[in-house]
Design a protein around this motif. Structure first.
Motif, PDB file in Angstrom:
ATOM      1  N   VAL A 216       1.055  -1.504  -0.462  1.00  0.00           N
ATOM      2  CA  VAL A 216       0.170   0.126   0.293  1.00  0.00           C
ATOM      3  C   VAL A 216       0.882   1.253   0.050  1.00  0.00           C
ATOM      4  N   PRO A 217       1.175   1.388  -0.887  1.00  0.00           N
ATOM      5  CA  PRO A 217       2.533   3.015  -1.445  1.00  0.00           C
ATOM      6  C   PRO A 217       1.519   4.530  -0.481  1.00  0.00           C
ATOM      7  N   VAL A 218       2.104   4.896  -0.224  1.00  0.00           N
ATOM      8  CA  VAL A 218       2.024   6.383  -0.084  1.00  0.00           C
ATOM      9  C   VAL A 218       2.958   7.386  -0.953  1.00  0.00           C
ATOM     10  N   TYR A 219       2.796   8.368  -1.769  1.00  0.00           N
ATOM     11  CA  TYR A 219       3.423   9.393  -2.251  1.00  0.00           C
ATOM     12  C   TYR A 219       3.415  10.754  -2.023  1.00  0.00           C
ATOM     13  N   VAL A 220       5.237  10.863  -2.522  1.00  0.00           N
ATOM     14  CA  VAL A 220       5.245  11.799  -0.896  1.00  0.00           C
ATOM     15  C   VAL A 220       6.018  12.865  -2.697  1.00  0.00           C
ATOM     16  N   ARG A 221       5.987  14.254  -3.332  1.00  0.00           N
ATOM     17  CA  ARG A 221       6.028  14.696  -3.582  1.00  0.00           C
ATOM     18  C   ARG A 221       7.002  15.741  -2.570  1.00  0.00           C
ATOM     19  N   ILE A 222       8.451  16.014  -3.131  1.00  0.00           N
ATOM     20  CA  ILE A 222       9.190  17.279  -2.848  1.00  0.00           C
ATOM     21  C   ILE A 222       9.313  18.159  -4.070  1.00  0.00           C
ATOM     22  N   LEU A 223       8.842  19.487  -3.356  1.00  0.00           N
ATOM     23  CA  LEU A 223       8.471  20.562  -3.821  1.00  0.00           C
ATOM     24  C   LEU A 223      10.144  21.497  -3.821  1.00  0.00           C
ATOM     25  N   PRO A 224      11.154  22.369  -4.771  1.00  0.00           N
ATOM     26  CA  PRO A 224      12.461  22.426  -4.273  1.00  0.00           C
ATOM     27  C   PRO A 224      11.809  23.730  -3.655  1.00  0.00           C
ATOM     28  N   THR A 225      13.609  23.733  -2.649  1.00  0.00           N
ATOM     29  CA  THR A 225      13.295  25.514  -3.028  1.00  0.00           C
ATOM     30  C   THR A 225      14.502  26.233  -2.965  1.00  0.00           C
ATOM     31  N   ALA A 226      15.574  24.890  -3.448  1.00  0.00           N
ATOM     32  CA  ALA A 226      16.945  25.087  -4.005  1.00  0.00           C
ATOM     33  C   ALA A 226      17.194  24.946  -4.050  1.00  0.00           C
ATOM     34  N   ILE A 227      18.359  24.064  -5.539  1.00  0.00           N
ATOM     35  CA  ILE A 227      18.556  22.865  -6.049  1.00  0.00           C
ATOM     36  C   ILE A 227      20.048  23.199  -6.473  1.00  0.00           C
ATOM     37  N   HIS A 228      21.362  22.175  -5.998  1.00  0.00           N
ATOM     38  CA  HIS A 228      22.543  22.626  -5.999  1.00  0.00           C
ATOM     39  C   HIS A 228      23.077  21.009  -7.100  1.00  0.00           C
ATOM     40  N   GLY A 229      24.309  21.164  -7.616  1.00  0.00           N
ATOM     41  CA  GLY A 229      25.336  20.282  -8.299  1.00  0.00           C
ATOM     42  C   GLY A 229      26.262  20.641  -8.374  1.00  0.00           C
ATOM     43  N   ARG A 230      27.351  19.542  -8.022  1.00  0.00           N
ATOM     44  CA  ARG A 230      28.592  19.563  -8.152  1.00  0.00           C
ATOM     45  C   ARG A 230      29.017  18.268  -9.187  1.00  0.00           C
ATOM     46  N   ARG A 231      30.228  18.165 -10.346  1.00  0.00           N
ATOM     47  CA  ARG A 231      30.463  17.389 -10.825  1.00  0.00           C
ATOM     48  C   ARG A 231      31.987  17.620 -10.547  1.00  0.00           C
ATOM     49  N   PHE A 232      32.658  16.365  -9.435  1.00  0.00           N
ATOM     50  CA  PHE A 232      34.212  16.287  -9.446  1.00  0.00           C
ATOM     51  C   PHE A 232      34.852  15.413 -10.159  1.00  0.00           C
ATOM     52  N   THR A 233      35.468  15.874 -11.102  1.00  0.00           N
ATOM     53  CA  THR A 233      36.331  15.391 -12.542  1.00  0.00           C
ATOM     54  C   THR A 233      38.084  14.773 -11.100  1.00  0.00           C
ATOM     55  N   ARG A 234      37.875  13.050 -11.504  1.00  0.00           N
ATOM     56  CA  ARG A 234      38.545  12.441 -10.632  1.00  0.00           C
ATOM     57  C   ARG A 234      40.107  12.650 -11.216  1.00  0.00           C
ATOM     58  N   ALA A 235      40.557  13.859 -11.218  1.00  0.00           N
ATOM     59  CA  ALA A 235      41.967  13.969 -11.731  1.00  0.00           C
ATOM     60  C   ALA A 235      43.032  14.900 -10.875  1.00  0.00           C
ATOM     61  N   ILE A 236      44.181  14.328 -10.490  1.00  0.00           N
ATOM     62  CA  ILE A 236      44.677  14.672 -10.005  1.00  0.00           C
ATOM     63  C   ILE A 236      45.672  16.245 -10.884  1.00  0.00           C
ATOM     64  N   ILE A 237      45.554  17.847 -10.095  1.00  0.00           N
ATOM     65  CA  ILE A 237      46.074  18.825 -11.648  1.00  0.00           C
ATOM     66  C   ILE A 237      47.068  19.317 -10.627  1.00  0.00           C
ATOM     67  N   LYS A 238      47.661  20.205 -11.072  1.00  0.00           N
ATOM     68  CA  LYS A 238      48.679  21.018 -11.186  1.00  0.00           C
ATOM     69  C   LYS A 238      47.895  22.143 -11.541  1.00  0.00           C
ATOM     70  N   ALA A 239      48.298  23.427 -11.027  1.00  0.00           N
ATOM     71  CA  ALA A 239      47.721  24.463 -11.464  1.00  0.00           C
ATOM     72  C   ALA A 239      48.561  25.110 -11.221  1.00  0.00           C
ATOM     73  N   HIS A 240      48.975  26.577 -12.241  1.00  0.00           N
ATOM     74  CA  HIS A 240      50.262  27.803 -11.247  1.00  0.00           C
ATOM     75  C   HIS A 240      48.730  28.681 -10.622  1.00  0.00           C
ATOM     76  N   VAL A 241      48.661  28.787  -9.689  1.00  0.00           N
ATOM     77  CA  VAL A 241      48.077  29.909  -8.509  1.00  0.00           C
ATOM     78  C   VAL A 241      48.939  31.487  -8.694  1.00  0.00           C
ATOM     79  N   ASP A 242      48.693  32.391  -9.000  1.00  0.00           N
ATOM     80  CA  ASP A 242      49.542  33.696  -9.206  1.00  0.00           C
ATOM     81  C   ASP A 242      48.673  34.204  -7.266  1.00  0.00           C
TER      82      ASP A 242
END
Length: 163
Positions: free
Chosen positions: A137-163
């Motif tokens: 006997v399912p009960v359905y629930v809906r989430i109405l967003p107030t905010a959404i955030h997403g991130r992609r993390f590249t799996r690479a080790i990088i060396k960068a020049h920072v001034d």
């Protein structure tokens, strides 16, 4: 002192790379997803985590879900999750994916509401919710967003020049 480099991509995502004093980033570049790309990721996903708080105690539950691009729908049954949502409808929801090349995480903050409208319940019955756990006997629930955030993390080790 740590530094951060930021750059926008053509499709609206923002690349953020945090570097330490030597220009070293152990996690690689981080891309902040645009709202469009965050919703697109959720539309392709089906398993996430629902975070609730009752009596100032956090709880996280895995759920199978369906995303229509503007809200998140999941089913549950009577029990802890449903009781917690009735006590406090403010929730967080997270879905992620990991490959050898990258990791993606999207977090939605919002309010969860039990679906009581008969027409909406019939639409939910016909939605693409994956049958992760059969519920008599399912009960359905809906989430109405107030905010959404997403991130992609590249799996690479990088060396960068920072001034």
């Amino acid at each position: 002192m740590a530094d951060t480099a930021r750059a926008s991509t053509r499709d609206g995502d923002v690349i953020v790379a945090g570097f330490d004093e030597d220009g070293w980033s152990p996690q690689g570049p981080v891309t902040e997803l645009s709202e469009h790309h965050a919703w697109d990721f959720l539309r392709r996903s089906s398993i996430g985590r629902l975070a609730v708080s009752v009596d100032n105690k956090p709880a996280i539950f895995p759920v199978d879900f369906y995303c229509d691009g503007k809200s998140i729908l999941f089913r549950t049954s009577k029990g802890t999750k449903l009781s917690d949502l009735i006590a406090n409808d403010a929730v967080a929801f997270e879905a992620d994916e990991h490959t050898t090349r990258e990791s993606v995480s999207v977090i939605v903050e919002g309010n969860a509401h039990i679906v009581t409208d008969e027409a909406e319940t019939l639409r939910a019955d016909k939605s693409s919710l994956p049958p992760w756990i059969p519920i008599a006997v399912p009960v359905y629930v809906r989430i109405l967003p107030t905010a959404i955030h997403g991130r992609r993390f590249t799996r690479a080790i990088i060396k960068a020049h920072v001034d």
